[in-house]
Design a protein around this motif. Structure first.
Motif, PDB file in Angstrom:
ATOM      1  N   ASP A 193       0.820  -1.205   0.000  1.00 44.39           N
ATOM      2  CA  ASP A 193       0.000   0.000   0.000  1.00 44.39           C
ATOM      3  C   ASP A 193       0.861   1.265   0.000  1.00 44.39           C
ATOM      4  O   ASP A 193       1.901   1.332   0.640  1.00 44.39           O
ATOM      5  CB  ASP A 193      -0.863  -0.015   1.270  1.00 44.39           C
ATOM      6  N   GLN A 239       0.531   3.743   1.539  1.00 47.51           N
ATOM      7  CA  GLN A 239       0.700   4.263   2.896  1.00 47.51           C
ATOM      8  C   GLN A 239       2.055   3.868   3.478  1.00 47.51           C
ATOM      9  O   GLN A 239       2.646   4.595   4.250  1.00 47.51           O
ATOM     10  CB  GLN A 239      -0.390   3.669   3.800  1.00 47.51           C
ATOM     11  N   ASP A 240       2.526   2.672   3.123  1.00 49.21           N
ATOM     12  CA  ASP A 240       3.761   2.174   3.721  1.00 49.21           C
ATOM     13  C   ASP A 240       4.986   2.361   2.850  1.00 49.21           C
ATOM     14  O   ASP A 240       6.092   2.490   3.345  1.00 49.21           O
ATOM     15  CB  ASP A 240       3.640   0.672   4.005  1.00 49.21           C
TER      16      ASP A 240
END
Ligand code: PHE
Length: 352
Positions: free
Chosen positions: A157, A159-160
């Motif tokens: 993702d 996000q990471d």
């Protein structure tokens, strides 16, 4: 004034000046004596002026005499001045305490992370591991795909992971070097892979967007979980002390099966429970497991012929545990007041 008298006057003036200089006990007194004899209105000038009272034929000889006298008096003045000045230097020196230690020069020291990494590496070198490295800017293929991450795995993702484009990213772990290394080397192999990794996380005391990991990989025929346990335990005891115990907690990683998180008895409370270990008595030190057959296939190894284990530890976390550092961000902060605490007493350690 006759010639005899003048010569006697000259001699007298010389000894008067000499004793005045000798009696002068400091530079001020000496200066006063200099003015009295050598000054513009001093004794010597007076003597020179008296030349006019002499018969003309005696004047040249008298002039020579007075000039010689002047040089002699000047000479004894300089000599006395040198002696008094040297005494001042000595007095200044004695005013300090000569038994005080000299001023210390400031040497650099190893960064605490570097120091910890060095120690960890030497423990694994002792067990027969060799060192290899891989790129920080990595292909999605090595960071995820060849490590058996499904396409929709949450750690892919945005996000990471810091993506550079669809296929290229900043590695989120040192595990991609497993496949890179196996592609180029046949088993048996025993490697450690230290390196920086990147995650798109909001920084807090235990998270930073970049940190150090060290991967370990051991592949051969008949490598078992017992071998993993042996090497990890040996490491923990060498690094944290001989009574460190190690436990494996079942976990999941796509590239190992079975997988575990490895805990070590809390070095602070020795297992009884304290704030450092969240009162559990255990501290997590790494993720580990047996290399997944899919990973071997990606690397071109026959999973029926070989087995292996891998582990990955957070160097920052281990440094924090060992030295009681409460905020991971300090490790990237370059604050000398903080870093200096970890320098050895004498400073000046050699940098690799
Ligand atoms: N790469 C894993 C992580 O970053 C750690 C790990 C390495 C786990 C090797 C198992 C085997 O969390």
């Amino acid at each position: 004034m006759n010639e005899h008298g003048d010569r006697a006057g000259v001699r007298e003036l010389r000894s008067l000046a000499e004793s005045a200089f000798t009696e002068a006990n400091d530079l001020d007194a000496l200066e006063a004596a200099r003015v009295r004899f050598l000054g513009r209105k001093g004794e010597l000038t007076g003597l020179l002026r008296s030349i006019g009272e002499l018969p003309p034929e005696e004047r040249p000889a008298f002039g020579d005499l007075v000039n010689d006298l002047k040089l002699e008096i000047q000479h004894s003045y300089e000599k006395r001045k040198a002696v008094l000045s040297a005494e001042i230097v000595e007095e200044d020196y004695c005013a300090g305490d000569p038994t005080l230690p000299g001023r210390r020069t400031i040497h650099g020291g190893l960064h605490v992370l570097h120091k910890v990494l060095r120690e960890i590496k030497s423990i694994f070198f002792g067990m027969g591991y060799t060192l290899t490295e891989g790129p920080d800017v990595e292909l999605d293929y090595y960071n995820f795909e060849a490590l058996n991450f499904p396409l929709d795995h949450p750690s892919r993702d945005l996000q990471d992971t810091f993506y550079i484009n669809r296929d290229i990213l900043l590695r989120t772990q040192t595990s991609p070097v497993q496949v890179r290394y196996m592609e180029k080397h046949k088993p048996p192999l025993r490697i450690i892979v230290p390196g920086r990794v990147y995650r798109n996380e909001t920084p807090d005391p235990s998270h930073a967007s970049e940190f150090l990991q060290m991967e370990g990989l051991f592949v051969d025929k008949n490598v078992s979980l017992a071998d993993l346990r042996n090497d990890v335990t040996f490491f923990a005891r060498s690094f944290f002390g001989p009574d460190a115990k190690v436990r494996f907690r079942p976990h999941f990683f796509p590239f190992t099966e079975p997988s575990a998180e490895v805990d070590m008895t809390c070095f602070a409370c020795r297992g009884s429970g304290c704030p450092i270990c969240g009162r559990t008595g255990w501290l997590e030190i790494m993720g580990a497991g047996m290399v997944h057959p899919h990973v071997f296939r990606y690397a071109g190894y026959d999973p029926d012929a070989y087995t292996g284990f891998a582990f990955g530890m957070g160097i920052d976390r281990i440094a924090m545990l060992k030295y009681g550092i409460d905020d991971i961000r300090r490790l990237l902060g370059n604050d000398l007041r903080f870093l200096r605490q970890f320098w050895t007493e004498t400073g000046g350690e050699a940098i690799e």
